[in-house]
Design a protein around this motif. Structure first.
Motif, PDB file in Angstrom:
ATOM      1  N   LYS A  98     -75.894  21.116 -22.816  1.00 53.16           N
ATOM      2  CA  LYS A  98     -74.751  21.333 -23.688  1.00 53.16           C
ATOM      3  C   LYS A  98     -74.911  22.546 -24.588  1.00 53.16           C
ATOM      4  O   LYS A  98     -73.951  23.201 -24.952  1.00 53.16           O
ATOM      5  CB  LYS A  98     -74.553  20.106 -24.571  1.00 53.16           C
ATOM      6  CG  LYS A  98     -74.224  18.858 -23.809  1.00 53.16           C
ATOM      7  CD  LYS A  98     -74.105  17.684 -24.737  1.00 53.16           C
ATOM      8  CE  LYS A  98     -73.634  16.463 -23.958  1.00 53.16           C
ATOM      9  NZ  LYS A  98     -73.629  15.274 -24.790  1.00 53.16           N
ATOM     10  N   GLN A 147     -68.266  20.963 -23.788  1.00 52.93           N
ATOM     11  CA  GLN A 147     -69.324  20.041 -24.218  1.00 52.93           C
ATOM     12  C   GLN A 147     -69.236  19.738 -25.700  1.00 52.93           C
ATOM     13  O   GLN A 147     -69.036  20.633 -26.517  1.00 52.93           O
ATOM     14  CB  GLN A 147     -70.706  20.659 -23.936  1.00 52.93           C
ATOM     15  CG  GLN A 147     -70.996  20.909 -22.476  1.00 52.93           C
ATOM     16  CD  GLN A 147     -71.081  19.613 -21.673  1.00 52.93           C
ATOM     17  OE1 GLN A 147     -71.330  18.540 -22.213  1.00 52.93           O
ATOM     18  NE2 GLN A 147     -70.869  19.725 -20.370  1.00 52.93           N
ATOM     19  N   ALA A 156     -71.624  18.960 -28.338  1.00 53.77           N
ATOM     20  CA  ALA A 156     -73.086  19.040 -28.390  1.00 53.77           C
ATOM     21  C   ALA A 156     -73.703  18.125 -29.430  1.00 53.77           C
ATOM     22  O   ALA A 156     -74.887  17.855 -29.396  1.00 53.77           O
ATOM     23  CB  ALA A 156     -73.509  20.480 -28.660  1.00 53.77           C
ATOM     24  N   ALA A 160     -65.453  23.427 -26.502  1.00 51.25           N
ATOM     25  CA  ALA A 160     -66.764  22.944 -26.963  1.00 51.25           C
ATOM     26  C   ALA A 160     -66.631  22.381 -28.375  1.00 51.25           C
ATOM     27  O   ALA A 160     -65.676  22.685 -29.086  1.00 51.25           O
ATOM     28  CB  ALA A 160     -67.773  24.083 -26.958  1.00 51.25           C
TER      29      ALA A 160
END
Ligand code: ATP
Ligand code: MG
Lengths: 250, 454
Positions: free
Chosen positions: B94, B149, B151, B190
């Motif tokens: 990630k 992603q 994270a 993200a």
């Protein structure tokens, strides 16, 4: 309980508002103060509560044998003086439940009692909430913020019930209430009556006095008590207004 | 000018950015030049720097390379500590963390290349950053979040302890500088949470924190960023913090930023946020606490460059003693930025007669389809509220505490970590002498829950 002698009060550094007021309230009695707008009723209530914006230029106030004027606002509250504000103050960011617990605990600490934890406090507050018919979620909101007029007044009575003061000063606690709320507040106040507790009820209307029957009714005008009578005076004032008294004065 | 053209000294030579003091310090000639530039730089930006003078820095002697030591770095990722030695390159599916010098050298894949190009552009464009960096350049830290992603949470803490300062630094007027620059690059869709904090041990003097944080939020990405800064204050007035946060926010991306300035002799924080594409959003909030005679200068520029972007700013100052707080909030709405909603709010609480707050909203609006609101207040605690509390038996100190707690409470509640709340609480206690009304055990009282259980 309360002995006011020849009281003169000015707005700090300005005009005189109360001009030689005498009043004596024995323990266990309910006294009502009525009078036209601007006659000095709220000023009297602020002075009793210890507001520094008003200056006592003459006279004395004795409360339970002590010099009330020598105490500051918080000392007065801790020794049992309570003012239900005509206009309760909104305090954004201070949670009502937290506030209520703080004031209860401040009083307990001043009397040498241990503080209540949240659960103990909650038990206590729940009963009182029922008395004034406020929902528990009012505890989560900020003090008085966004409360309706009636909710604010009920929140004042709630505080009064929690603190169980000896001298209760109610400044127009009945104004802005609907008929049901008036009954609720009236019952709430009536439930607190007792031989060790005195009331000074400031009002414009007879109706609260149906629930909280006064021992004496005083008329405040121009910073002085110009007339006193029994509960029937309130009825008479409702019918005749103040003019006949004011004319008799001048 | 590109990154390659700048003679950054050891910047692009191999270094261990977070662990040792072997490399990465600039030469003394270079430092002289930096000081010179800095003093000119101060004058050149007279308006933006109206309230903050960098004289103190310019008059101080910088330490030589040999005298400089590294502060403590602590990194953790989703609650797990990352060892400093491994921090030059941390990779998972990630997120990657890599030093700028490594990034410059390595064979970059497409995403890393994009990030690198962006950093190069920043170096070329951002003069303020340039100038500040010349004072004391350390290798940068690049954090890249892969597309799509989430994270998780990255905590970056820099702490300077007294024992780390070499003996020579005790010599008056020698300045220990800790600097860092961090680059966050979020690819499309993200998400990342970041907590960046700065601390010094109590009693440390002659200390400067330089910090540059840059953020790139690609389309529909989301960054929650909390920045907490705290420095022990010296009687020589030599604890300085110069910080800059620059963010570029693209379509539908979301930046949430919270800043705490809890103490320095002088703190200058620049926030430069640009909403580049439609429906970008930035929510910025901050709290600055002033005590003794400190100066806290918050300088914010927010650019609405595209249609239908949203921004909010809520910065609060609580100022005691002779402290001064400055908030400059510049909002620029471009011609093409229709359907803009921008809110700005800067309430200041003065807790002493000699404290001062300057609040400067600057709205530059170049189209009609804009909803801009701003409110700024400077004042003491509400007298009526104080009386109300006292009339209920709270003593004056308790009433003051309750109201100040209420003032800072709003931002305190949004802090994601207990240790940040504790830092705020202890700072309130130390610098303003205020013990917060809410203590930890009580702050989450849920009245309904308790009531249901009785
Ligand atoms: N802080 C102040 N500064 C100036 N004047 C004041 C202040 N407080 C009260 N007054 C004045 O004193 C007079 C009495 O005010 P007060 O509020 O006591 O009246 P009241 O009897 O409670 O009236 P109401 O029935 O309308 O509540 C009014 O003329 C009011 O304007
Ligand atoms: Mg009144």
């Amino acid at each position: 309980m309360l002995e006011i002698k020849d009281l003169h009060v000015s707005v700090a550094g300005g005009t005189e508002i109360i001009k030689g007021l005498n009043l004596s309230i024995p323990a266990g009695e309910v006294h009502a103060i009525m009078g036209p707008n601007g006659s000095g009723k709220s000023t009297l209530s602020y002075v009793l509560a210890g507001h520094e914006g008003y200056e006592v230029t003459q006279g004395s106030i004795t409360y339970m044998g002590q010099d009330l004027l020598a105490m500051d606002a918080s000392e007065r509250a801790q020794s049992g003086v309570f003012l239900a504000f005509q206009y309760p103050v909104e305090i954004p960011g201070v949670q009502n439940g937290y506030f209520l617990r703080s004031i209860v605990n401040a009083q307990r600490v001043s009397q040498g009692e241990p503080e209540l934890n949240p659960v103990e406090f909650m038990k206590k507050v729940k009963e009182v909430l029922k008395l004034v018919k406020l929902e528990p979620n009012m505890l989560k909101r900020s003090v008085n913020e966004g409360f309706s007029g009636g909710e604010k007044k009920r929140n004042e009575v709630l505080q009064m019930a929690l603190l169980a003061p000896k001298l209760c000063v109610l400044d127009e606690t009945d104004s802005g209430l609907d008929i049901d709320a008036l009954r609720i507040v009236g019952h709430g106040v009536d439930a607190l009556k007792g031989p060790e507790r005195s009331f000074l009820v400031i009002t414009h209307y007879q109706r609260l006095l149906d629930h909280v029957v006064p021992d004496k009714v005083h008329v405040l005008q121009g910073g002085r008590i110009i007339h006193s009578g029994d509960k029937n005076l309130a009825l008479e004032l409702e019918e005749r207004g103040y003019e006949w008294l004011i004319e008799g004065q001048s | 000018m590109s990154l390659k053209d700048v003679n950054w000294g050891p910047l692009l030579t191999p270094s261990k950015p977070l662990s040792t003091n072997e490399n990465g310090f600039i030469s003394s000639e270079r430092q002289e030049l930096a000081l010179q530039r800095l003093s000119q730089f101060n004058m050149a930006r007279a308006e933006a720097w109206r309230y903050t003078s960098l004289k103190r820095i310019v008059q101080l002697k910088l330490m030589s390379d040999a005298q400089q030591t590294e502060p403590n770095w602590q990194l953790s990722f989703n609650e797990e500590a990352i060892k400093a030695s491994s921090a030059s390159m941390l990779l998972n599916s990630k997120l990657r963390i890599i030093s700028l010098s490594e990034l410059a050298k390595q064979n970059r894949d497409q995403l890393a290349e994009q990030a690198f190009v962006w950093i190069e552009q920043q170096f070329a464009q951002d003069e303020t950053m340039h100038d500040l960096h010349s004072l004391h350049y350390r290798d940068g830290l690049v954090v890249i979040v892969e597309a799509g992603q989430d994270a998780g949470e990255l905590c970056i803490n820099m702490k300077r302890e007294k024992s780390q300062v070499s003996a020579q630094s005790a010599i008056a007027n020698t300045l220990q500088i800790d600097s860092r620059n961090i680059w966050f690059y979020l690819a499309e869709d993200a998400a990342l949470k970041v907590i960046e904090s700065f601390e010094t041990e109590q009693g440390l003097q002659n200390h400067t924190q330089l910090s540059l944080t840059s953020m790139y939020l690609s389309k529909n990405s989301k960054l929650d960023y909390v920045r907490s800064q705290e420095q022990s204050r010296g009687n020589e007035q030599t604890s300085l913090h110069l910080g800059r946060v620059a963010a570029t926010v693209y379509a539908e991306a979301n930046l949430s930023l919270t800043s705490l300035n809890l103490g320095s002799d002088l703190c200058r924080l620049e926030l430069d946020i640009s909403l580049e594409e439609s429906q970008a959003r930035a929510d910025l909030s901050g709290l600055y606490l002033g005590s003794s005679d400190v100066l806290l200068d918050q300088h914010l520029t927010l650019k609405h460059k595209a249609p239908s972007c949203r921004s909010s700013q809520s910065f609060k100052g609580a100022l005691g003693a002779k402290s001064r707080g400055v908030f400059t909030g510049r909002v620029i709405v471009s011609q093409g930025a229709f359907d803009t909603v921008a809110e700005q709010n800067n309430p200041n609480l003065l807790l002493s007669e000699s404290a001062k707050a300057v609040t400067r909203p600057q709205l530059e609006i170049y189209n009609d389809d804009v909803e801009c609101s701003h409110g700024a207040t400077v004042g003491q605690l509400d007298e009526d509220a104080l009386f109300y509390l006292r009339a209920r038996g709270l003593d004056e100190a308790a009433a003051l505490r309750a109201l100040t707690s209420a003032f800072v409470g709003e931002i305190r509640e949004t802090l994601p970590k207990q240790n940040l709340k504790r830092a705020l609480d202890s700072s309130l206690k130390q610098s303003l002498g205020l013990e917060l009304e809410l203590n930890e055990a009580e702050e989450w009282i849920d009245w309904e829950l308790i009531s249901a259980n009785i």
